[in-house]
Design a protein around this motif. Structure first.
Motif, mmCIF file in Angstrom:
data_model
loop_
_atom_site.group_PDB
_atom_site.id
_atom_site.type_symbol
_atom_site.label_atom_id
_atom_site.label_comp_id
_atom_site.label_asym_id
_atom_site.label_seq_id
_atom_site.Cartn_x
_atom_site.Cartn_y
_atom_site.Cartn_z
ATOM 1 N N GLN A 1 0.805 -1.220 0.061
ATOM 2 C CA GLN A 1 -0.110 0.038 -0.076
ATOM 3 C C GLN A 1 0.883 1.102 0.039
ATOM 4 N N ASN A 2 0.247 2.356 -0.272
ATOM 5 C CA ASN A 2 0.844 3.512 -0.331
ATOM 6 C C ASN A 2 0.633 4.279 1.177
ATOM 7 N N GLY A 3 1.576 5.103 1.667
ATOM 8 C CA GLY A 3 1.246 5.923 2.638
ATOM 9 C C GLY A 3 2.134 5.383 3.896
ATOM 10 N N ILE B 1 5.552 -0.484 -4.299
ATOM 11 C CA ILE B 1 5.553 -0.852 -5.436
ATOM 12 C C ILE B 1 5.416 0.209 -6.454
ATOM 13 N N THR B 2 6.136 0.558 -7.323
ATOM 14 C CA THR B 2 6.121 1.844 -8.247
ATOM 15 C C THR B 2 5.822 1.486 -9.518
ATOM 16 N N THR B 3 4.714 1.058 -9.711
ATOM 17 C CA THR B 3 3.738 0.712 -10.738
ATOM 18 C C THR B 3 2.535 1.342 -10.855
ATOM 19 N N ASN B 4 2.032 1.876 -11.996
ATOM 20 C CA ASN B 4 0.816 2.313 -12.165
ATOM 21 C C ASN B 4 -0.333 1.211 -12.501
ATOM 22 N N PHE B 5 -1.321 1.192 -11.885
ATOM 23 C CA PHE B 5 -2.490 0.228 -12.072
ATOM 24 C C PHE B 5 -3.648 0.906 -12.263
ATOM 25 N N GLU C 1 10.856 6.617 1.044
ATOM 26 C CA GLU C 1 11.293 7.034 -0.368
ATOM 27 C C GLU C 1 10.355 6.997 -1.316
ATOM 28 N N LYS C 2 9.316 5.900 -1.163
ATOM 29 C CA LYS C 2 8.289 5.692 -2.488
ATOM 30 C C LYS C 2 7.305 6.783 -1.833
ATOM 31 N N SER C 3 7.034 7.103 -0.535
ATOM 32 C CA SER C 3 5.876 8.120 -0.360
ATOM 33 C C SER C 3 6.334 9.379 -0.952
ATOM 34 N N LEU C 4 7.601 9.674 -1.001
ATOM 35 C CA LEU C 4 8.011 11.119 -1.613
ATOM 36 C C LEU C 4 7.190 11.290 -2.890
ATOM 37 N N LEU C 5 7.225 10.043 -3.861
ATOM 38 C CA LEU C 5 6.496 10.290 -5.239
ATOM 39 C C LEU C 5 5.159 10.788 -5.031
ATOM 40 N N ASN C 6 4.537 9.937 -3.978
ATOM 41 C CA ASN C 6 3.108 10.147 -3.781
ATOM 42 C C ASN C 6 2.671 11.338 -3.315
ATOM 43 N N ILE C 7 3.658 12.099 -2.305
ATOM 44 C CA ILE C 7 3.381 13.057 -1.640
ATOM 45 C C ILE C 7 3.660 14.266 -3.027
ATOM 46 N N ALA C 8 4.566 13.902 -3.826
ATOM 47 C CA ALA C 8 4.893 14.958 -4.861
ATOM 48 C C ALA C 8 3.479 14.962 -5.748
ATOM 49 N N VAL C 9 3.083 13.859 -6.197
ATOM 50 C CA VAL C 9 2.211 13.653 -7.427
ATOM 51 C C VAL C 9 0.768 13.690 -7.174
ATOM 52 N N ASN C 10 0.573 12.722 -6.106
ATOM 53 C CA ASN C 10 -0.991 12.276 -6.066
ATOM 54 C C ASN C 10 -2.061 13.715 -5.849
ATOM 55 N N PRO C 11 -1.508 14.519 -4.737
ATOM 56 C CA PRO C 11 -2.629 15.367 -4.649
ATOM 57 C C PRO C 11 -2.760 16.491 -5.738
ATOM 58 N N ALA D 1 8.796 8.462 -16.430
ATOM 59 C CA ALA D 1 8.288 6.987 -16.424
ATOM 60 C C ALA D 1 6.824 7.066 -16.156
ATOM 61 N N PHE D 2 6.064 8.014 -15.659
ATOM 62 C CA PHE D 2 4.629 7.923 -15.314
ATOM 63 C C PHE D 2 3.885 8.896 -15.937
ATOM 64 N N TYR D 3 4.384 9.527 -17.101
ATOM 65 C CA TYR D 3 3.915 10.450 -17.932
ATOM 66 C C TYR D 3 2.663 10.499 -18.147
ATOM 67 N N SER E 1 0.223 8.182 -16.831
ATOM 68 C CA SER E 1 -0.257 7.437 -15.936
ATOM 69 C C SER E 1 -1.302 8.423 -14.876
ATOM 70 N N TYR E 2 -2.488 7.912 -14.824
ATOM 71 C CA TYR E 2 -3.176 8.578 -13.666
ATOM 72 C C TYR E 2 -3.068 8.013 -12.288
ATOM 73 N N THR E 3 -2.797 8.827 -11.421
ATOM 74 C CA THR E 3 -2.447 8.361 -10.119
ATOM 75 C C THR E 3 -3.469 7.793 -9.231
ATOM 76 N N SER E 4 -3.197 7.093 -8.304
ATOM 77 C CA SER E 4 -4.516 6.368 -7.529
ATOM 78 C C SER E 4 -5.431 7.485 -6.784
ATOM 79 N N MET E 5 -4.763 8.451 -6.512
ATOM 80 C CA MET E 5 -5.702 9.511 -5.912
ATOM 81 C C MET E 5 -6.410 10.331 -6.911
HETATM 82 C C1 LIG Z 1 3.306 4.987 -8.593
HETATM 83 C C2 LIG Z 1 2.186 5.880 -8.649
HETATM 84 C C3 LIG Z 1 2.422 7.387 -8.632
HETATM 85 C C4 LIG Z 1 1.524 5.212 -9.866
HETATM 86 O O1 LIG Z 1 0.536 5.955 -10.280
HETATM 87 C C5 LIG Z 1 1.461 5.597 -7.441
HETATM 88 O O2 LIG Z 1 1.795 5.002 -6.435
HETATM 89 C C6 LIG Z 1 -0.191 6.082 -7.080
HETATM 90 O O3 LIG Z 1 -0.515 6.292 -8.192
HETATM 91 O O4 LIG Z 1 -0.579 5.816 -6.045
#
Ligand SMILES: CC(C)(CO)C(=O)C(=O)O
Ligand SMILES: NC(=O)C1=CN([C@@H]2O[C@H](COP(=O)(O)OP(=O)(O)OC[C@H]3O[C@@H](n4cnc5c(N)ncnc54)[C@H](O)[C@@H]3O)[C@@H](O)[C@H]2O)C=CC1
Length: 315
Positions: free
Chosen positions: A105-107, A126-130, A192-202, A260-262, A264-268
């Protein structure tokens, strides 16, 4: 040889994708919603995208209508949103007790919750977009690196038996084609992974854009401020991360992760689009809260958290 029995609790985009991927190498059950279960019973579990195209028919679905039997699982993956962690742990505590439970999970904070229900807790990133593209149907869109998995908070108290279990989990994931590395400091890996979510999800959720849009010069400035604050909090929390400072991380984010995630749509983003609760309190909200504990002000994280909470209240 008998296959490992794996239970995936809270199977949506991430959990169903992992179920599809490992189904040849493990005996997989998933706790999911009835709509997914009905569709899987009728059409199989459908997966497309970068993890391959597959229709999987050997998944056992556990739902409100088909409750779990007293099965003995070798290990459990928890793949729900952080907002459902506590409730699901409570609901399935009989299956979790004494078993290795891996939070995928994230967070920040999921592993601490799980540790109230079992004494073998593992964290994973997991640094993958689903995306769940329909009932019983998932798409895997992009990936920037391998999964990390390890005992939480660290492996200092873990005995030989538990190590064998971790090796087993890694073997199944690897054999199934999911890149994964063992981590002896999963707490740092989670931050380390959370930094990506902190930066992009909101920001992607508030602006309703894909991740690549954050490379716009105006948005890069806001992302940078969010990350500067996060690094101050990380330092105060005495968490070691692999970048020397925020500047170092921002170069990695803008030059490698965002490209890499150009598309992608984030989970948030997906949560707000589907009028669901978001994980904001476990992501930027965690920075604000821990900042307060240390007397660090976090206005950018506070601002985006407020906007996401406003939007999720309206939805
Ligand atoms: C890796 C990423 C940014 C993939 O979209 C993700 O963790 C998320 O969307 O919550
Ligand atoms: N979607 C993505 O690209 C990524 C998501 N993550 C993280 O992985 C975790 C899972 O994310 P997603 O799979 O996207 O979420 P999701 O919302 O698609 O899946 C979670 C599923 O759990 C189900 N659920 C919750 N309570 C339940 C109950 N009581 N009974 C049955 N089912 C129940 C939900 O209905 C949902 O289908 C989150 O922490 C997320 O941040 C991590 C990396 C990427």
């Amino acid at each position: 040889m008998t296959k490992c029995k794996v239970l995936i609790i809270g199977a949506g985009a991430v959990g169903l994708s992992i179920a599809a991927k490992i189904s040849e190498n493990a005996d997989v059950s998933v706790v999911c919603r009835k709509r997914h279960s009905d569709s899987i019973a009728k059409n199989g579990l459908l997966m497309d995208g970068i993890w391959g195209e597959k229709t999987v028919c050997n998944i056992n679905c556990i739902t409100e209508k088909n409750p779990a039997k007293n099965d003995d699982y070798d290990f459990i993956f928890l793949t729900s949103k952080s907002t459902d962690t506590e409730k699901l742990c409570d609901e399935y505590k009989g299956l979790m007790s004494g078993k290795p439970v891996v939070s995928i999970q994230n967070g920040i904070g999921n592993e601490e919750i799980i540790s109230g229900f079992t004494d073998i807790v593992l964290g994973a990133t997991i640094t993958t977009n689903f995306q769940a593209t329909g009932d019983g149907r998932v798409n895997v869109n992009s990936e920037s690196g391998s999964m990390k998995i390890g005992f939480f908070p660290d492996d200092s108290l873990i005995n030989y038996n538990a190590n064998e279990i971790l090796d087993n989990i890694i073997e199944i994931l690897t054999k199934s084609g999911i890149p994964v590395e063992k981590s002896s400091n999963i707490k740092s890996a989670i931050w380390e992974k959370s930094l990506l979510n902190i930066a992009v999800n909101p920001l992607t959720a508030i602006l309703s854009v894909n991740t690549g849009e954050l490379l716009d010069e105006n948005l890069k400035e806001i992302v940078s401020e969010i990350i500067y604050e996060a690094f101050e909090v990380i330092k105060a929390e005495k968490i070691s991360v692999k970048w020397n400072d925020a500047e170092d991380y921002l170069s990695y984010l803008f030059e490698y992760l965002l490209p890499a995630f150009y598309t992608s749509y984030t989970s948030m983003y997906q949560d707000l689009k589907l009028n669901r609760m978001t994980e904001i309190d476990f992501i930027n909200g965690a920075i604000v809260k821990r900042g307060k504990d240390h007397g660090i002000i976090t206005p950018y994280n506070s601002f985006v958290s407020g906007l996401v909470r406003y939007k999720q209240k309206k939805s």
